[in-house]
Design a protein around this motif. Structure first.
Motif: not given
Ligand code: F3S
Length: 398
Positions: A118, A349, A351, A368, A137, A78-79, A289-291, A139
């Protein structure tokens, strides 16, 4: 739980410390959840990579495992808490970088691919329908279960690592047919016009379905990027890492819509935006870019940023895997994007990077992303890709 002769041998420690520890974790999990046996997994995806979340205790645990632990199946990460190459450009502190690199060293010694994404299904960790895997992860777990029809529980970092060292996982939960059946029918009678609408839809489904498996109708078509976004927000705002969409996801064919029905209308989507969006106009960070972005999303960003300039008031980050960035380099997208003043945040990322206290507000396409940014004490705004880019150029929202 039944253990084969070979598994008993591993539990005794005959293959070393990491495998023994892993067997202990798998047997304990299996006993708690009533698993009859262990089953082989085709791949593993490990979360818990950022030093920001692991701290020194987590780092020491990984170093200990890395002394003799070697993964037995394809395992990706994962990131991490920073871009492993360009962390300085993203303003990451040197001490943090040193610790993060030690975490990565430990994973590398275990034989794990340092993919730091992710969205492992975009870079070659792509299971097939029905395949048992052990991913962590949320997602990606939801994408694997729902969109691909592979089978995985939502593993924690340690249990995913344990599965990687043994090549097996306990046979319970979403590995079993009976636990994949839908409980609630979600009828979508709303217009989904931009990528963030899929995040808003996931918010509504997650909040309404909570601990039940949704069977979704009313969606005629969806792209991979839209499903990626839906998976991330459904599991973030609800809890089940699986759903079925009639006519779109493979296992929907096996089931009928449950009787109990909820309907999601435009007003619900509008209300989702209302609860996700805070009231502010100056934006410090814009992050897409999330995911993690696909190459298609990066192509779209490059198209929208061509001959434009990001305001000096904001940072604009594009989160993706290093492999996807390499494709962007080759296609010339990176050049266009960086010329406009945006930055790639590979391997990391919004988060899991140590952003708390650095930015007061963030705008993103992701529901997210908003959820976790609030945990980092940031005000949040969610919008479509073109709205994010317009705000980046203007330096503010509206
Ligand atoms: Fe990935 Fe980070 Fe979003 S792990 S799903 S970019 S919160």
């Amino acid at each position: 739980m039944f253990l084969t002769k070979e598994e008993k041998r591993l539990l005794k420690g005959e293959e070393g410390f990491a495998v023994r520890k892993s067997m202990e974790i798998l047997v304990a999990l299996g006993s708690i959840y009533g698993a009859q046996k262990l089953i082989e997994v085709g791949s593993v995806q490990v979360a818990g990579v950022s030093y920001h979340n692991l701290g020194d205790a987590g780092l020491e645990y990984l170093k200990e495992l890395a002394r003799d632990g070697k993964v037995k199946v394809l395992t990706t990460l994962n990131p991490a808490g920073m871009d492993l190459k360009n962390w300085q450009k993203l303003g990451i502190d040197e001490n943090f970088a040193k610790k993060q690199n030690l975490v990565i060293d430990a994973f590398e010694r275990m034989g794990i691919i340092i993919s730091c994404t992710c969205a492992p299904y975009l870079i070659g960790n792509l299971p097939i329908y029905g395949e048992h895997i052990a991913w962590s992860e949320s997602s990606a777990v939801t994408f694997a279960n729902s969109v691909i029809g592979a089978r995985t529980n939502r593993e924690g970092g340690p249990s995913a690592l344990a599965a990687a060292f043994v090549g097996k996982t306990p046979y319970y939960g979403l590995h079993l047919d009976e636990n994949r059946k839908p409980d609630i029918h979600v009828n979508v009678a709303a217009d989904l016009l931009k990528i963030s609408d899929w995040g808003a839809l996931g918010y509504c489904i997650g909040k309404k379905a909570q601990n039940e498996i949704p069977y979704v109708t009313g969606i005629k078509n969806a792209t991979l990027d839209e499903l990626k976004s839906l998976c991330a927000s459904t599991v973030t705002y609800g809890s089940k890492p699986i759903f079925h969409i009639k006519g779109i996801t493979p296992e929907s064919e096996k089931h009928k819509p449950p009787k109990r029905t909820i309907t999601i209308r435009n007003i619900d989507i509008k209300n989702a935006y209302k609860s996700i969006n805070d009231d502010f106009s100056d934006i410090d960070l814009i992050c897409v870019g999330c995911p993690h972005c696909s190459i298609k999303e990066i192509a779209e960003i490059a198209k929208l940023l061509k001959n434009r300039k990001i305001s000096s008031n904001v940072e604009f980050w594009i989160a993706c895997s290093r492999l996807v960035k390499q494709m962007a380099d080759k296609r010339g997208y990176t050049n266009v994007i960086e010329k406009a003043g945006a930055k790639f945040a590979c391997d990391t990322c919004m988060a899991v990077a140590p952003l708390k206290g650095r930015f007061r507000s963030v705008m993103t396409t992701s529901a997210k992303g908003c959820y976790y940014s609030r945990h980092n004490s940031m005000m949040t705004k969610m919008g479509g890709l073109d709205e994010c880019i317009a705000a980046a150029v203007k330096g503010k929202w509206n």
